[in-house]
Motif scaffolding. Sequence first.
Motif, PDB file in Angstrom:
ATOM      1  N   PRO A  31      -1.493  11.508  17.894  1.00 34.09           N
ATOM      2  CA  PRO A  31      -2.040  12.416  16.889  1.00 34.09           C
ATOM      3  C   PRO A  31      -2.680  11.679  15.728  1.00 34.09           C
ATOM      4  N   PRO A  32      -3.495  12.416  14.937  1.00 31.62           N
ATOM      5  CA  PRO A  32      -4.085  11.816  13.741  1.00 31.62           C
ATOM      6  C   PRO A  32      -3.018  11.588  12.676  1.00 31.62           C
ATOM      7  N   GLY A  33      -3.435  11.143  11.476  1.00 37.19           N
ATOM      8  CA  GLY A  33      -2.409  10.786  10.506  1.00 37.19           C
ATOM      9  C   GLY A  33      -2.682  11.112   9.058  1.00 37.19           C
ATOM     10  N   HIS A  34      -3.936  11.419   8.672  1.00 32.66           N
ATOM     11  CA  HIS A  34      -4.266  11.379   7.249  1.00 32.66           C
ATOM     12  C   HIS A  34      -3.701  12.527   6.411  1.00 32.66           C
ATOM     13  N   HIS A  35      -3.153  13.553   7.049  1.00 36.81           N
ATOM     14  CA  HIS A  35      -2.496  14.619   6.267  1.00 36.81           C
ATOM     15  C   HIS A  35      -1.008  14.335   6.017  1.00 36.81           C
TER      16      HIS A  35
END
Length: 218
Positions: A31-35
């Motif tokens: 998964p992405p990470g920036h939040h």
Amino acid sequence: NAALRATGGICFAIDQLMAGHGRNALCVTRPPGHHADSALAMGFCLFNNVAVGARHAQAEHGIERVASLDFDVHHGNGTQAIFERDPSVMFDSSHQVPLYPGTGFPDETGRGNIINLPLRPATGSDEFRDAWSKIALPAVKAFQPGLILVSAGFDAHNQDPLGQLELTEEDYRWITRAIVEVADDCCHGRVVSILEGGYHLEALGRSARAHVEELVTP
């Protein structure tokens, strides 16, 4: 397990660059990470991959200043929250406003290390490129980081269902080339990019290809 591997992937990529095995890298992970904040998962994100990567670069490789650049259609609120009181990390983000998560306004500046570039729906290429070329990238160059990390979200593409910034893969080619030029000037070309958003698979594929082609161009 996937989230752990994504976070480990950016650390591994940084290690490889610092060992001299290449100038830059793209981590094709989800998964992405920036939040993700330091203690809160949100917005599809479990761990803040870029934040962990920045701390890894500082702790393991002695890099004093790290720049985190984010061109995802959504504001990287987690990355900002983690670093807004730490002037050793610069965070620059272009993103659509209004849109989830509802943060990322110009007056959110941290200790002078946060630059937010909010863009209106249907902005298109010109305002996106102006914001980066006139505001964010000169600030990164002045900051003189030892490493640039990129939150590479491709959901500002005009075919993506989650945003309305109307960018194309040529805009991603342009911003990648511009980032590489800054990296060549200040940190021996060291750029580690990691995938964030992108929800139209064909547009994501074309955009990521353009991103990689510019990363590997001498």
